[in-house]
Design a protein around this motif. Structure first.
Motif, PDB file in Angstrom:
ATOM      1  N   UNK A  73      57.564  -7.122  84.475  1.00 23.97           N
ATOM      2  CA  UNK A  73      58.279  -6.305  85.447  1.00 23.97           C
ATOM      3  C   UNK A  73      58.586  -7.191  86.649  1.00 23.97           C
ATOM      4  N   UNK A  74      59.859  -7.230  87.039  1.00 26.59           N
ATOM      5  CA  UNK A  74      60.277  -8.098  88.124  1.00 26.59           C
ATOM      6  C   UNK A  74      61.077  -7.300  89.137  1.00 26.59           C
ATOM      7  N   UNK A  91      61.816 -24.306  84.340  1.00 25.42           N
ATOM      8  CA  UNK A  91      62.790 -23.215  84.340  1.00 25.42           C
ATOM      9  C   UNK A  91      62.145 -22.035  83.625  1.00 25.42           C
ATOM     10  N   UNK A  92      62.172 -20.860  84.248  1.00 26.75           N
ATOM     11  CA  UNK A  92      61.607 -19.652  83.653  1.00 26.75           C
ATOM     12  C   UNK A  92      62.762 -18.693  83.382  1.00 26.75           C
ATOM     13  N   UNK A  93      62.832 -18.191  82.152  1.00 27.76           N
ATOM     14  CA  UNK A  93      63.909 -17.283  81.778  1.00 27.76           C
ATOM     15  C   UNK A  93      63.292 -16.010  81.191  1.00 27.76           C
ATOM     16  N   UNK A  94      63.646 -14.881  81.785  1.00 28.49           N
ATOM     17  CA  UNK A  94      63.266 -13.575  81.263  1.00 28.49           C
ATOM     18  C   UNK A  94      64.493 -13.042  80.520  1.00 28.49           C
ATOM     19  N   UNK A  95      64.338 -12.675  79.252  1.00 34.07           N
ATOM     20  CA  UNK A  95      65.471 -12.214  78.452  1.00 34.07           C
ATOM     21  C   UNK A  95      65.281 -10.761  78.016  1.00 34.07           C
ATOM     22  N   UNK A  96      66.365 -10.177  77.528  1.00 28.55           N
ATOM     23  CA  UNK A  96      66.322  -8.789  77.089  1.00 28.55           C
ATOM     24  C   UNK A  96      66.044  -7.841  78.235  1.00 28.55           C
ATOM     25  N   UNK A  97      66.591  -8.141  79.410  1.00 31.84           N
ATOM     26  CA  UNK A  97      66.295  -7.355  80.613  1.00 31.84           C
ATOM     27  C   UNK A  97      67.106  -6.058  80.681  1.00 31.84           C
ATOM     28  N   UNK A  98      66.464  -5.045  81.244  1.00 26.77           N
ATOM     29  CA  UNK A  98      67.075  -3.752  81.550  1.00 26.77           C
ATOM     30  C   UNK A  98      66.585  -3.370  82.937  1.00 26.77           C
ATOM     31  N   UNK A  99      67.399  -2.692  83.706  1.00 32.19           N
ATOM     32  CA  UNK A  99      66.920  -2.254  85.012  1.00 32.19           C
ATOM     33  C   UNK A  99      66.145  -0.947  84.840  1.00 32.19           C
ATOM     34  N   UNK A 100      65.107  -0.773  85.650  1.00 33.94           N
ATOM     35  CA  UNK A 100      64.324   0.468  85.612  1.00 33.94           C
ATOM     36  C   UNK A 100      64.405   1.223  86.928  1.00 33.94           C
ATOM     37  N   UNK A 101      64.802   0.545  88.006  1.00 35.18           N
ATOM     38  CA  UNK A 101      64.884   1.206  89.311  1.00 35.18           C
ATOM     39  C   UNK A 101      65.854   0.422  90.191  1.00 35.18           C
ATOM     40  N   UNK A 102      66.730   1.144  90.880  1.00 32.84           N
ATOM     41  CA  UNK A 102      67.648   0.516  91.827  1.00 32.84           C
ATOM     42  C   UNK A 102      67.537   1.259  93.150  1.00 32.84           C
ATOM     43  N   UNK A 133      67.557  -3.528  96.040  1.00 33.94           N
ATOM     44  CA  UNK A 133      66.348  -3.916  95.325  1.00 33.94           C
ATOM     45  C   UNK A 133      66.478  -3.346  93.934  1.00 33.94           C
ATOM     46  N   UNK A 134      66.356  -4.197  92.957  1.00 32.94           N
ATOM     47  CA  UNK A 134      66.445  -3.754  91.576  1.00 32.94           C
ATOM     48  C   UNK A 134      65.168  -4.179  90.866  1.00 32.94           C
ATOM     49  N   UNK A 135      64.517  -3.233  90.213  1.00 38.07           N
ATOM     50  CA  UNK A 135      63.351  -3.546  89.410  1.00 38.07           C
ATOM     51  C   UNK A 135      63.812  -3.616  87.961  1.00 38.07           C
ATOM     52  N   UNK A 136      63.459  -4.713  87.298  1.00 39.38           N
ATOM     53  CA  UNK A 136      63.851  -4.876  85.903  1.00 39.38           C
ATOM     54  C   UNK A 136      62.615  -5.049  85.024  1.00 39.38           C
ATOM     55  N   UNK A 137      62.771  -4.729  83.762  1.00 43.32           N
ATOM     56  CA  UNK A 137      61.749  -5.008  82.763  1.00 43.32           C
ATOM     57  C   UNK A 137      62.376  -5.961  81.750  1.00 43.32           C
ATOM     58  N   UNK A 138      61.596  -6.913  81.304  1.00 49.50           N
ATOM     59  CA  UNK A 138      62.091  -7.932  80.383  1.00 49.50           C
ATOM     60  C   UNK A 138      61.312  -7.878  79.079  1.00 49.50           C
ATOM     61  N   UNK A 139      61.999  -8.193  77.999  1.00 43.70           N
ATOM     62  CA  UNK A 139      61.374  -8.202  76.678  1.00 43.70           C
ATOM     63  C   UNK A 139      60.593  -9.486  76.432  1.00 43.70           C
ATOM     64  N   UNK A 140      61.062 -10.604  77.019  1.00 39.59           N
ATOM     65  CA  UNK A 140      60.458 -11.887  76.698  1.00 39.59           C
ATOM     66  C   UNK A 140      60.522 -12.814  77.901  1.00 39.59           C
ATOM     67  N   UNK A 141      59.533 -13.722  78.015  1.00 49.35           N
ATOM     68  CA  UNK A 141      59.485 -14.726  79.076  1.00 49.35           C
ATOM     69  C   UNK A 141      59.320 -16.082  78.423  1.00 49.35           C
ATOM     70  N   UNK A 142      60.216 -17.028  78.751  1.00 53.67           N
ATOM     71  CA  UNK A 142      60.172 -18.378  78.195  1.00 53.67           C
ATOM     72  C   UNK A 142      60.169 -19.363  79.353  1.00 53.67           C
ATOM     73  N   UNK A 143      59.303 -20.350  79.262  1.00 52.48           N
ATOM     74  CA  UNK A 143      59.211 -21.368  80.302  1.00 52.48           C
ATOM     75  C   UNK A 143      59.474 -22.727  79.674  1.00 52.48           C
ATOM     76  N   UNK A 144      60.398 -23.499  80.261  1.00 54.99           N
ATOM     77  CA  UNK A 144      60.723 -24.822  79.735  1.00 54.99           C
ATOM     78  C   UNK A 144      60.655 -25.853  80.847  1.00 54.99           C
ATOM     79  N   UNK A 145      60.436 -27.076  80.457  1.00 54.52           N
ATOM     80  CA  UNK A 145      60.339 -28.173  81.433  1.00 54.52           C
ATOM     81  C   UNK A 145      61.722 -28.644  81.850  1.00 54.52           C
TER      82      UNK A 145
END
Length: 128
Positions: free
Chosen positions: A57-58, A92-103, A116-128
């Motif tokens: 949740x972001x 680099x951090x990428x959250x994918x499959x995002x949907x908003x839950x609150x605006x 202010x937008x609160x989003x929920x993400x399906x996946x989190x990937x971190x790369x160098x």
């Protein structure tokens, strides 16, 4: 030995269809995980704990649509399945499959509208 901390972000933005659609001033990310205890007959404590699903949740503050997205008529209320990209100096951090839950919108006379937008993400990937 120097103080160890989290590297700060140099770029935060939303991406959809391979295009940057909005830049974000700041964010707060929360990750959670469910777990389940495995009980054994005759034992007073669990014998193991199994990892469950993860949640991301972001909360994004002050979103500004890119010029291209504005000309395409972007509407933050109708976007779905987008990505949040956070570029840090060392990764680099990428959250994918995002949907908003609150605006939440607020505005003051003479100031830009802050969202202010609160989003929920399906996946989190971190790369160098």
């Amino acid at each position: 030995m120097g103080a160890v901390g989290f590297p700060t972000s140099s770029d935060i933005y939303l991406e959809a269809g391979g295009r940057k659609i909005a830049v974000v001033q700041s964010y707060k990310a929360r990750s959670g995980r469910t777990s389940r205890n495995i009980e054994a007959f005759g034992e007073s404590e669990p014998v193991a704990t199994l990892e469950g699903s993860k949640t991301y949740t972001i909360e994004l503050t002050r979103l500004y649509a890119t010029d291209e997205a504005v000309s395409d008529g972007i509407d933050f209320y109708s976007i779905n399945d987008f990505s949040l990209v956070i570029v840090k100096p060392d990764r680099r951090v990428v959250y994918t499959g995002c949907q908003w839950s609150d605006i939440a919108e607020s505005g003051e006379l003479g100031e830009m509208v802050a969202e202010k937008i609160t989003i929920v993400a399906a996946k989190r990937v971190e790369t160098a």
